[in-house]
Design a protein around this motif. Structure first.
Motif, mmCIF file in Angstrom:
data_model
loop_
_atom_site.group_PDB
_atom_site.id
_atom_site.type_symbol
_atom_site.label_atom_id
_atom_site.label_comp_id
_atom_site.label_asym_id
_atom_site.label_seq_id
_atom_site.Cartn_x
_atom_site.Cartn_y
_atom_site.Cartn_z
ATOM 1 N N PRO A 457 0.752 -1.402 0.079
ATOM 2 C CA PRO A 457 0.003 0.006 0.042
ATOM 3 C C PRO A 457 0.819 1.238 0.001
ATOM 4 O O PRO A 457 0.245 2.521 -0.178
ATOM 5 C CB PRO A 457 -1.091 -0.238 1.269
ATOM 6 N N ALA A 501 -8.456 1.771 1.500
ATOM 7 C CA ALA A 501 -7.690 2.943 1.684
ATOM 8 C C ALA A 501 -7.762 3.352 3.307
ATOM 9 O O ALA A 501 -6.754 3.632 3.849
ATOM 10 C CB ALA A 501 -8.199 4.012 1.084
ATOM 11 N N ALA A 505 -4.422 3.649 5.854
ATOM 12 C CA ALA A 505 -4.476 4.901 6.556
ATOM 13 C C ALA A 505 -4.484 4.482 7.997
ATOM 14 O O ALA A 505 -3.619 4.946 8.813
ATOM 15 C CB ALA A 505 -5.604 6.009 6.514
ATOM 16 N N LEU A 530 -10.966 9.193 6.864
ATOM 17 C CA LEU A 530 -11.530 7.818 6.198
ATOM 18 C C LEU A 530 -12.010 7.082 7.234
ATOM 19 O O LEU A 530 -13.206 6.348 6.707
ATOM 20 C CB LEU A 530 -10.451 6.871 5.726
ATOM 21 N N ALA A 568 -2.223 5.068 -1.240
ATOM 22 C CA ALA A 568 -3.264 4.141 -1.029
ATOM 23 C C ALA A 568 -4.503 4.988 -1.189
ATOM 24 O O ALA A 568 -5.307 5.036 -1.993
ATOM 25 C CB ALA A 568 -3.307 3.233 0.080
ATOM 26 N N VAL A 569 -4.585 6.091 -0.393
ATOM 27 C CA VAL A 569 -5.662 7.045 -0.345
ATOM 28 C C VAL A 569 -5.692 7.833 -1.580
ATOM 29 O O VAL A 569 -6.659 7.905 -2.386
ATOM 30 C CB VAL A 569 -5.489 8.097 0.657
ATOM 31 N N THR A 572 -6.733 5.420 -4.784
ATOM 32 C CA THR A 572 -8.142 5.031 -4.743
ATOM 33 C C THR A 572 -8.900 6.191 -5.251
ATOM 34 O O THR A 572 -9.928 6.100 -5.725
ATOM 35 C CB THR A 572 -8.683 4.463 -3.391
ATOM 36 N N TYR A 580 -16.287 6.353 -3.622
ATOM 37 C CA TYR A 580 -16.167 7.851 -2.337
ATOM 38 C C TYR A 580 -17.599 8.214 -2.526
ATOM 39 O O TYR A 580 -17.794 8.639 -1.253
ATOM 40 C CB TYR A 580 -14.651 8.537 -2.721
#
Length: 588
Positions: A457, A501, A505, A530, A568-569, A572, A580
């Motif tokens: 990630p 994600a 995180a 998140l 990773a955030v 995505t 999202y």
């Protein structure tokens, strides 16, 4: 100021063991982590008197001892159960259903995470990653690793009546290593664990040549010509790294980085447990080439089985005259010490690892100077990942040209939603499509490829449009990602990318060392945002804040952890914005 002389909360046997350990290091303070494990094993946790006794025995300031004890995940400052259960919650284990295993454990034991049963028998913890992603979901009961756990097995595992043994060790899942394999050929038949079998197959001949026939310049030039690059994440050319070590320095060290913490990575564990003699031979080759008489293998604390196997192999090699004074009858001497870490992802960063090896919290150093100039105890130090060192015998044996013609070869850890998760040896530059569908057997029946992390990630996400991208350093860099530790986590169309994600995180928030403000605060805010989104409390503005946090982490963090914590955030958000939007819709 050291601990007071009247402290006695540690047995004489424990004190003697701590003193024995201190003799393995240039300075006694490097024995601090091993000493803390000795003290914890004796009383179950590190009480204030036990900490003071460790400080007194090593003649260290109590503040230094407490600082280290409070930093590492595997050390506890409060009473714990006689047995500890750790459930892996990495992305690969999440995809395999670890949540159900954790819930079953909580129900069976009647406690929540972080608590101890009333009878003092079990303490329940979560682990960020146990580096057995191909066998997910996994848990550890003390030092025993249980793989492929099912909810109905939980009670039996706890009660010692599981009906099967814990994970037996590294396996290729019934596969034969590919023809021409240089690493995986040692896995499965036991030849990498047994000295006689290893030598019959040609083992230690490369190290013997390096010690008795080749010059240091010849060895370094062969490694340079081979194109070998570091396998721990940065991908720096190995030969060039060796040339940075000053030839005339009177004291030099070699450190093998076995702190495999990137979620999705399990190749080093496979090598440690399956062919420890290969690692030892690689260490000898590198140590002789740079002129280091002392080498340290820094292992993840969770690698209990790997440590036992490596120490057994070292004892065999030492008895044969391959390790210690005058190896192979040559003028060269190389001693190797195994050192267990305390549970900290950040210790995989080479300067943080050196801080930990010196008996301090694993906090990254400001660079320059780099370890090659000022590393372990500020002496020139070569730090290499386990897999990197394991390539060296083949380079010397085959020659750099033949080695390069094999790809050059690399190990890929493949996990997640594939039919055959495992470690695969493939040419560097194999496509994501081939690795997923040819090597790992494709996805489970009826499922479609959705996305993959090429190096865990911490690397930028790849999608179906990227299936034909070569998995090598330069191709992935041009695509905006990186190979990292080659931890390929594959996800299918049923995967909730927002939850992936969020899990990433949480990992980086937990593992941030807190030294620099951007990472310390940024990972907390990212995980909080998140967490709110997946719980249905997100707002459209949160997505812009997440993008800003990912960018700030990348540009302003001190070390690689913070610089990649937002990947990773960011990935995505870029590729799956509709997921999202689904979460935040209706909360404008």
């Amino acid at each position: 100021m050291t601990a007071t002389a009247e402290v006695a909360e540690l047995s004489q046997a424990a004190r003697q063991e701590i003193l024995r350990l201190s003799e393995l290091y240039q300075q006694p303070r490097s024995a601090l982590l091993p000493a803390l494990f000795v003290a914890q094993a004796e009383s179950g946790y590190l009480s204030p008197p036990a900490l003071a006794a460790v400080a007194q025995t090593l003649n260290l300031p109590l503040a230094q001892v407490v600082s280290a004890a409070s930093f590492y995940n595997l050390l506890t400052l409060r009473p714990a159960g006689r047995k500890t259960v750790r459930v892996c919650t990495s992305i690969s284990c999440m995809l395999a259903g670890c949540t159900a295993i954790l819930e079953c454990l909580q129900d069976t034991l009647g406690i929540r995470t972080g608590q101890t049963t009333p009878d003092g028998e079990f303490t329940l913890q979560v682990a960020e990653c146990l580096a057995a992603c191909n066998e997910a979901p996994v848990l550890m009961l003390d030092e025993e690793l249980w793989a492929g756990v099912k909810a109905e097995e939980v009670a039996g595992i706890l009660g010692g009546r599981a009906g099967r043994a814990p994970r037996p060790g590294p396996s290729l899942g019934g596969r034969r290593p590919p023809d021409g394999s240089i690493l995986l050929k040692w896995i499965g038949d036991g030849s990498g664990r047994d000295l006689d079998a290893y030598c019959r197959a040609g083992g230690y001949e490369a190290a013997r040549r390096v010690a008795t026939e080749l010059t240091a310049d010849q060895v370094i030039e062969q490694v340079t010509a081979s194109g070998l690059r570091g396998k721990g994440g940065a991908g720096f050319p190995a030969g060039q790294k060796w040339k940075f070590i000053p030839r005339t320095a009177p004291v030099k060290f070699l450190v093998a980085n076995g702190d495999e913490g990137e979620p999705g990575t399990f190749k080093d564990r496979t090598l440690l447990e399956g062919c420890p003699h290969l690692l030892i031979e690689g260490i000898l080759i590198a140590a002789v080439a740079i002129g280091a008489a002392k080498a340290y293998v820094y292992l993840r604390g969770e690698f209990a089985a790997g440590r036992r196997l490596l120490e057994n192999a070292l004892a065999q090699a030492r008895a044969a005259g391959f390790v210690g004074n005058g190896i192979f009858g040559s003028p060269h001497s190389v001693e190797i010490v195994v050192h267990s870490g305390g549970g900290a992802y950040i210790a995989g960063e080479e300067s943080a690892l050196l801080e930990s090896l010196e008996g301090r919290p694993a906090l990254p150093r400001v660079r320059p100077p780099f370890p090659a100039q000022a590393g372990f105890y500020r002496q020139p130090t070569l730090v290499h990942n386990v897999e990197t060192l394991c390539h060296l015998p083949a380079i010397i044996t085959l020659g750099p040209e033949r080695y390069r013609s094999l790809g050059p070869p690399a190990l890929f850890s493949v996990s997640g939603c594939v039919a055959r998760p495992g470690v695969y040896e493939a040419p560097l530059g194999v496509t994501l499509r081939s690795l997923t569908f040819d090597y790992a057997g494709g996805l489970r029946p009826g499922r479609r490829f959705k996305a993959a992390f090429p190096g865990g990630p911490s690397t930028m996400l790849l999608t179906e449009a990227d299936l034909d991208i070569p998995l090598d350093y330069d191709s992935l860099r041009r695509a905006g990602s990186m190979l990292g530790s080659a931890a390929v986590i594959v996800m299918d169309e049923a995967t909730d990318m927002v939850r992936v994600a969020a899990r990433a995180a949480q990992f980086y928030r937990h593992e941030s060392c807190g030294k620099c403000t951007p990472c310390r605060i940024g990972t907390q805010q990212m995980a909080r945002l998140l967490g709110g989104i997946v719980e249905g409390q997100g707002r459209p503005g949160d997505l812009q804040r997440l993008e800003g946090l990912a960018r700030s982490l990348r540009l302003t963090s001190l070390c690689g952890l913070g610089q990649t914590a937002g990947n990773a955030v960011g990935g995505t958000l870029r590729h799956f914005p509709e997921e999202y939007a689904h979460y935040v819709r209706g909360h404008a």
